[in-house]
Design a protein around this motif. Structure first.
Motif, PDB file in Angstrom:
ATOM      1  N   PRO A 163      -7.084   7.991  -3.688  1.00 26.00           N
ATOM      2  CA  PRO A 163      -6.987   9.463  -3.726  1.00 26.00           C
ATOM      3  C   PRO A 163      -8.344  10.151  -3.651  1.00 26.00           C
ATOM      4  O   PRO A 163      -8.408  11.339  -3.327  1.00 26.00           O
ATOM      5  N   ASN A 164      -9.437   9.447  -3.960  1.00 25.31           N
ATOM      6  CA  ASN A 164     -10.763  10.054  -3.918  1.00 25.31           C
ATOM      7  C   ASN A 164     -11.545   9.694  -2.656  1.00 25.31           C
ATOM      8  O   ASN A 164     -12.722  10.058  -2.537  1.00 25.31           O
ATOM      9  N   THR A 165     -10.919   8.985  -1.720  1.00 28.04           N
ATOM     10  CA  THR A 165     -11.639   8.522  -0.533  1.00 28.04           C
ATOM     11  C   THR A 165     -12.218   9.670   0.272  1.00 28.04           C
ATOM     12  O   THR A 165     -13.375   9.639   0.701  1.00 28.04           O
ATOM     13  N   LEU A 166     -11.429  10.707   0.519  1.00 27.34           N
ATOM     14  CA  LEU A 166     -11.871  11.839   1.337  1.00 27.34           C
ATOM     15  C   LEU A 166     -12.124  13.079   0.496  1.00 27.34           C
ATOM     16  O   LEU A 166     -12.108  14.196   1.003  1.00 27.34           O
ATOM     17  N   ARG A 167     -12.368  12.866  -0.776  1.00 22.00           N
ATOM     18  CA  ARG A 167     -12.513  13.997  -1.687  1.00 22.00           C
ATOM     19  C   ARG A 167     -13.936  14.531  -1.686  1.00 22.00           C
ATOM     20  O   ARG A 167     -14.900  13.775  -1.612  1.00 22.00           O
TER      21      ARG A 167
END
Length: 361
Positions: free
Chosen positions: A67-71
């Motif tokens: 969930p934080n890959t493209l954050r």
């Protein structure tokens, strides 16, 4: 990591694992949870089968994205954003635009991903040379991305057929393609084929102007976008046309249209900010063609390419590329629309003429 095994001279098996992203998230404003749940992993299988005159390759790829890959770095936990441009090395922003809908409807409480997204693609490529000098090729792909919320998920398909005839002086051919497109409901996710990165290059046989273009001149994006996702088209071409030694030409002409529902345009342009249920609509595409030209079933276009390569010496080459595109955009769908920086959408013609001198050593 890749591995392969040959069962015999006709059948082999390939397998692999890729880690596309990792350790990119710098944490929240107070640096908590840096590098937490930001890995992106994929595994794949291929089964190439070749016989006299026929080559078929079924393949499958699947994996998960944190969930934080493209954050965006430093964002708070309850904010939803794809703005971490710096770590998106696959064709710039294609991971953002290829894995999420163009417009989506969610409540504020579930705007941010909290779990791993799962995804898979499967397809089959075929090339038939048994009827030489006739050559037939086909490609089919289906892909699905589950981002944890229906409105943020995406699934679709693509198919293409090519028929060619080999001559001494050229290879004439005809081709057709079709990509699935979005319906007019931003609450049920996207119906367009998800993708990670585009693979067109200088040898791409569909377009050197509209899609991908020439990486030596304009980078990865063509004038219409990275790839023809959300479109259909039919065309004809003459490849490897040559009348003089070391001088070759390629001529392409195709007619194309969009496969997205016209109703989705009102969300892309920001004219409508609520869906039919009264939920707020967020625009991933903040412009008509911020990343790839968004064409609906009411839009059509035509493209012509004429590319020439002259090999002067073994390591010196001159390329001449000519291209023209005209769009027929539906006035009821896009007429009077101003993009997010205030420019009116009124350009329907594009052309190019480029000369590249390439020296390799």
């Amino acid at each position: 990591m890749t591995a392969s095994y040959h069962f015999n001279e006709n059948v082999s098996l390939g397998a692999g694992w890729l880690r596309l992203y990792n350790d990119n998230f710098t944490g929240y404003s107070d640096k908590r949870n840096a590098s937490y749940m930001d890995n992106f992993d994929l595994g794949f299988l291929t089964l190439p089968i070749t016989t006299d005159g026929v080559a078929v390759t079924p393949w499958f790829m699947g994996g998960s994205m944190g969930p934080n890959t493209l954050r965006a770095n430093g964002r708070k936990a309850d904010e939803y954003s794809f703005q971490n441009y710096s770590i998106q090395g696959l064709d710039g922003l294609s991971a953002r635009y290829g894995l999420f809908p163009a417009a989506y409807s969610t409540s504020r409480s579930n705007k941010w991903l909290t779990q791993y997204s799962t995804m898979f693609w499967g397809g089959i490529t075929t090339k038939i040379t048994a009827f030489d000098p006739f050559i037939f090729s086909a490609d089919f792909i289906y892909g699905n991305v589950d981002n944890g919320y229906k409105a943020l998920s995406r699934s679709g398909w693509f198919g293409m057929l090519v028929a060619e005839y080999k001559l001494d002086w050229a290879t004439p051919g005809i081709y057709g393609w079709y990509f699935s497109g979005d319906d007019n409901n931003p609450h049920n996710g996207s119906e367009a084929l998800p993708y990670l990165a585009t693979s067109n290059n200088l040898n791409n046989s569909l377009s050197t102007f509209g899609y991908r273009g020439n990486p030596l001149v304009g980078g990865g994006k063509g004038v219409l976008g990275m790839n023809p996702n959300g479109t259909w088209g039919v065309g004809a071409r003459l490849k490897r046309m040559s009348f003089l030694e070391d001088l070759t030409h390629t001529l392409r002409l195709h007619y194309f249209g969009g496969t997205h529902a016209p109703g989705m345009a009102k969300y892309i342009t920001g004219r409508t900010t609520l869906d039919g249920s009264g939920r707020g609509v967020t625009r991933n595409y903040k412009d008509f063609n911020i990343f790839g030209t968004y064409l609906t079933t009411k839009d059509q276009g035509v493209e012509v390419n004429f590319d020439t390569q002259y090999k002067i010496y073994e390591n010196l080459r001159v390329d001449l590329e000519l291209g023209y595109i005209h769009l027929w955009l539906d006035k009821d769908t896009w007429g009077g629309y101003e993009n997010y920086v205030g420019n009116t959408l009124n350009t329907k013609d594009a052309w190019k003429a480029t000369v590249n001198v390439i020296y390799t050593f």
